[in-house]
Design an enzyme around this catalytic site. Structure first.
Site, PDB file in Angstrom:
ATOM      1  N   GLY A   1      69.382  14.656 -17.596  1.00  0.00           N
ATOM      2  CA  GLY A   1      68.134  14.760 -17.699  1.00  0.00           C
ATOM      3  C   GLY A   1      67.665  13.295 -18.670  1.00  0.00           C
ATOM      4  O   GLY A   1      66.659  13.391 -19.288  1.00  0.00           O
TER       5      GLY A   1
ATOM      6  N   LYS B   1      66.593  14.061  -6.114  1.00  0.00           N
ATOM      7  CA  LYS B   1      67.086  13.840  -7.541  1.00  0.00           C
ATOM      8  C   LYS B   1      66.153  12.803  -8.183  1.00  0.00           C
ATOM      9  O   LYS B   1      66.616  12.056  -9.117  1.00  0.00           O
ATOM     10  CB  LYS B   1      68.573  13.218  -7.512  1.00  0.00           C
ATOM     11  CG  LYS B   1      69.281  13.938  -6.508  1.00  0.00           C
ATOM     12  CD  LYS B   1      69.477  15.324  -6.563  1.00  0.00           C
ATOM     13  CE  LYS B   1      69.864  15.769  -7.899  1.00  0.00           C
ATOM     14  NZ  LYS B   1      69.583  17.487  -7.976  1.00  0.00           N
TER      15      LYS B   1
ATOM     16  N   HIS C   1      60.671  16.514   0.944  1.00  0.00           N
ATOM     17  CA  HIS C   1      61.549  15.239   0.848  1.00  0.00           C
ATOM     18  C   HIS C   1      61.315  14.437   2.077  1.00  0.00           C
ATOM     19  O   HIS C   1      62.120  13.381   2.355  1.00  0.00           O
ATOM     20  CB  HIS C   1      63.014  15.654   0.638  1.00  0.00           C
ATOM     21  CG  HIS C   1      63.359  16.192  -0.576  1.00  0.00           C
ATOM     22  ND1 HIS C   1      62.791  15.885  -1.818  1.00  0.00           N
ATOM     23  CD2 HIS C   1      64.627  17.177  -0.980  1.00  0.00           C
ATOM     24  CE1 HIS C   1      63.420  16.376  -2.690  1.00  0.00           C
ATOM     25  NE2 HIS C   1      64.310  17.482  -2.351  1.00  0.00           N
TER      26      HIS C   1
ATOM     27  N   PHE D   1      63.311  19.616 -21.001  1.00  0.00           N
ATOM     28  CA  PHE D   1      64.609  19.740 -20.463  1.00  0.00           C
ATOM     29  C   PHE D   1      65.483  20.823 -21.158  1.00  0.00           C
ATOM     30  O   PHE D   1      65.961  21.500 -20.574  1.00  0.00           O
ATOM     31  CB  PHE D   1      65.493  18.419 -20.542  1.00  0.00           C
ATOM     32  CG  PHE D   1      66.641  18.476 -20.065  1.00  0.00           C
ATOM     33  CD1 PHE D   1      66.986  18.030 -18.545  1.00  0.00           C
ATOM     34  CD2 PHE D   1      67.940  18.833 -20.745  1.00  0.00           C
ATOM     35  CE1 PHE D   1      68.035  18.166 -18.056  1.00  0.00           C
ATOM     36  CE2 PHE D   1      69.410  18.853 -20.006  1.00  0.00           C
ATOM     37  CZ  PHE D   1      69.210  18.678 -18.893  1.00  0.00           C
ATOM     38  N   ALA D   2      65.119  21.094 -22.468  1.00  0.00           N
ATOM     39  CA  ALA D   2      65.757  22.165 -23.096  1.00  0.00           C
ATOM     40  C   ALA D   2      65.255  23.507 -22.489  1.00  0.00           C
ATOM     41  O   ALA D   2      65.893  24.262 -22.276  1.00  0.00           O
ATOM     42  CB  ALA D   2      65.195  22.045 -24.597  1.00  0.00           C
TER      43      ALA D   2
ATOM     44  N   TRP E   1      61.338  19.106 -11.891  1.00  0.00           N
ATOM     45  CA  TRP E   1      60.718  18.940 -12.990  1.00  0.00           C
ATOM     46  C   TRP E   1      59.048  18.872 -12.653  1.00  0.00           C
ATOM     47  O   TRP E   1      58.199  19.276 -13.487  1.00  0.00           O
ATOM     48  CB  TRP E   1      61.144  17.436 -13.599  1.00  0.00           C
ATOM     49  CG  TRP E   1      60.540  17.326 -15.257  1.00  0.00           C
ATOM     50  CD1 TRP E   1      59.648  18.139 -15.795  1.00  0.00           C
ATOM     51  CD2 TRP E   1      60.526  15.964 -15.874  1.00  0.00           C
ATOM     52  NE1 TRP E   1      59.813  17.175 -17.122  1.00  0.00           N
ATOM     53  CE2 TRP E   1      60.124  16.265 -17.182  1.00  0.00           C
ATOM     54  CE3 TRP E   1      61.428  14.777 -15.623  1.00  0.00           C
ATOM     55  CZ2 TRP E   1      60.141  15.065 -18.035  1.00  0.00           C
ATOM     56  CZ3 TRP E   1      61.419  13.835 -16.562  1.00  0.00           C
ATOM     57  CH2 TRP E   1      60.650  14.026 -17.715  1.00  0.00           C
TER      58      TRP E   1
ATOM     59  N   GLY F   1      63.292  14.017  -9.785  1.00  0.00           N
ATOM     60  CA  GLY F   1      62.627  14.606 -10.799  1.00  0.00           C
ATOM     61  C   GLY F   1      61.500  15.752 -10.029  1.00  0.00           C
ATOM     62  O   GLY F   1      60.750  16.129 -10.866  1.00  0.00           O
ATOM     63  N   THR F   2      62.038  16.387  -8.936  1.00  0.00           N
ATOM     64  CA  THR F   2      61.307  17.290  -8.193  1.00  0.00           C
ATOM     65  C   THR F   2      61.225  18.411  -8.980  1.00  0.00           C
ATOM     66  O   THR F   2      59.871  18.918  -8.960  1.00  0.00           O
ATOM     67  CB  THR F   2      62.137  17.714  -6.856  1.00  0.00           C
ATOM     68  OG1 THR F   2      62.613  16.302  -6.260  1.00  0.00           O
ATOM     69  CG2 THR F   2      61.222  18.108  -5.585  1.00  0.00           C
TER      70      THR F   2
HETATM   71  P1  A3P Z   1      70.418  14.162 -13.575  1.00  0.00           P
HETATM   72  O1  A3P Z   1      71.180  14.743 -12.530  1.00  0.00           O
HETATM   73  O2  A3P Z   1      70.316  12.685 -13.992  1.00  0.00           O
HETATM   74  O3  A3P Z   1      70.466  14.863 -15.016  1.00  0.00           O
HETATM   75  P2  A3P Z   1      65.687  16.978  -8.527  1.00  0.00           P
HETATM   76  O4  A3P Z   1      64.827  18.025  -9.024  1.00  0.00           O
HETATM   77  O5  A3P Z   1      64.643  15.918  -7.833  1.00  0.00           O
HETATM   78  O6  A3P Z   1      66.767  17.324  -7.633  1.00  0.00           O
HETATM   79  O7  A3P Z   1      66.263  16.042  -9.733  1.00  0.00           O
HETATM   80  C1  A3P Z   1      67.184  16.481 -10.506  1.00  0.00           C
HETATM   81  C2  A3P Z   1      67.224  15.573 -11.744  1.00  0.00           C
HETATM   82  O8  A3P Z   1      66.041  15.878 -12.635  1.00  0.00           O
HETATM   83  C3  A3P Z   1      68.528  15.872 -12.702  1.00  0.00           C
HETATM   84  O9  A3P Z   1      68.801  14.597 -13.212  1.00  0.00           O
HETATM   85  C4  A3P Z   1      67.800  16.842 -13.634  1.00  0.00           C
HETATM   86  O10 A3P Z   1      68.590  16.817 -14.832  1.00  0.00           O
HETATM   87  C5  A3P Z   1      66.380  16.125 -14.064  1.00  0.00           C
HETATM   88  N1  A3P Z   1      65.556  16.941 -14.720  1.00  0.00           N
HETATM   89  C6  A3P Z   1      65.176  18.179 -14.134  1.00  0.00           C
HETATM   90  N2  A3P Z   1      64.117  18.729 -15.193  1.00  0.00           N
HETATM   91  C7  A3P Z   1      64.126  17.860 -16.075  1.00  0.00           C
HETATM   92  C8  A3P Z   1      63.195  17.730 -17.222  1.00  0.00           C
HETATM   93  N3  A3P Z   1      62.422  19.021 -17.617  1.00  0.00           N
HETATM   94  N4  A3P Z   1      63.203  16.443 -18.040  1.00  0.00           N
HETATM   95  C9  A3P Z   1      64.181  15.438 -17.730  1.00  0.00           C
HETATM   96  N5  A3P Z   1      64.990  15.742 -16.421  1.00  0.00           N
HETATM   97  C10 A3P Z   1      64.844  16.664 -15.576  1.00  0.00           C
END
Ligand code: A3P
Length: 291
Positions: A254, A46, A103, A224-225, A51, A48-49
């Site tokens: 996000g 969680k 992880h 994010f979009a 992303w 930002g993996t």
């Molecule tokens: P939230 O639950 O706070 O929205 P992981 O990929 O490590 O599991 O992390 C998931 C988190 O990264 C989620 O956070 C998700 O919304 C956020 N995330 C994924 N892609 C993103 C992006 N392009 N921009 C911002 N946040 C992003």
């Protein structure tokens, strides 16, 4: 053979979902033979993996966006320790650098990594936002236990007794290796606030500079979009009984600072006290304030 959703593997003292890990897959990850051309993304869940998986895939895609639109993130940047890893590795184009994700904690993986000059990108996120995101993820992912309450979930997170063990140990373990490994630290927050300059920092580290137009393509397809609408990054390809979007979206909000919508003043004070005890004199300069 399909593994049960509620099974659990404990490996090296860390709890993992048994649905996607076995003792063999975890052991194989720890003895993986890295190559100097490998790029390994390391995160606590969680942080930002997905992303960063999208950003790294885009940096190395050489202008071919087909995989970005059609291959799921977990196939483009597979997790070393997952059951499915060997299958993805077998299909890898030998002309391409291997883009890998983990992880695992440093104590499990560092011995194998130290034998190579593989590039390691560590993404860290403010732990209060990690906690909130992880709480909602536990609600939607059937391979993780449903949290009984936010308070209980926080207690487990602070004690490091939950799945993937302690966030504090993960961050301290990996960042203590900044000088020993070929490693770059990126925070979720800097990606959010300074996407272009953070992307440039990353491409410099990777020795893979991009033109301003190529940077635009990366930034657009990693927004994010874009990612929340893409079936290959929003986990909508996963069966509903495994990840249920009616309970919480994977691409949930996000944002930076969502913890403020969840923490009571008492919970915040407790979190801050544990953070100070765990991180206060660890010598790491992480860019967060706790309030
Ligand atoms: P939230 O639950 O706070 O929205 P992981 O990929 O490590 O599991 O992390 C998931 C988190 O990264 C989620 O956070 C998700 O919304 C956020 N995330 C994924 N892609 C993103 C992006 N392009 N921009 C911002 N946040 C992003």
């Amino acid at each position: 053979m399909s593994r049960s959703l509620d099974s659990e593997e404990v490996f090296d003292g860390v709890r993992f979902p048994g649905y996607i890990h076995t003792p063999e897959s975890l052991q194989a990850a720890c003895s993986f033979q890295f190559q100097d051309t490998d790029v390994l993304l390391v995160t606590f869940p969680k942080s930002g993996t997905t992303w960063m998986q999208q950003i790294l895939s885009l940096i190395f895609c050489k202008g071919d966006l087909w995989p970005i639109h059609h291959r799921p993130n977990w196939a483009r940047m597979p997790w070393l320790e997952h059951i499915s890893f060997q299958g993805f590795l077998a299909q890898w184009d030998p002309a391409q650098p291997r883009l890998l994700t983990t992880h695992l904690h440093a104590k499990a993986l560092a011995p194998a990594l130290k034998k190579s000059k593989a590039r390691v990108v560590y993404v860290a996120r403010h732990p209060k936002d990690v906690l909130v995101s992880f709480y909602h993820f536990h609600r939607m992912a059937s391979f993780l236990p449903d949290p009984s309450s936010f308070q209980d979930f926080m207690d487990e997170f602070l004690q490091g007794t939950g799945f993937y063990s302690s966030w504090f140990d993960h961050v301290k373990g990996w960042l203590s290796l900044l000088q020993d490994l070929n490693m770059l630290l990126i925070t979720y927050e800097e990606l959010h606030q300074e996407p272009r300059s953070t992307l440039q920092k990353l491409t410099r580290f990777l020795g893979h500079p991009l033109s301003p137009q190529e940077e635009d393509v990366v930034l657009c397809h990693s927004s994010f979009a874009f990612m929340s609408q893409s079936s290959v990054t929003n986990y909508s390809l996963v069966p509903r009984e495994v990840m249920d979007p009616a309970r919480s979206s994977f691409m949930r909000k996000g944002v930076v600072g969502d913890w403020q919508e969840h923490f009571t003043p008492e919970q915040n004070a407790k979190f801050n006290a544990v953070y100070q005890a765990q991180m206060g004199d660890c010598g790491l300069h992480l860019p967060w304030t706790m309030d």
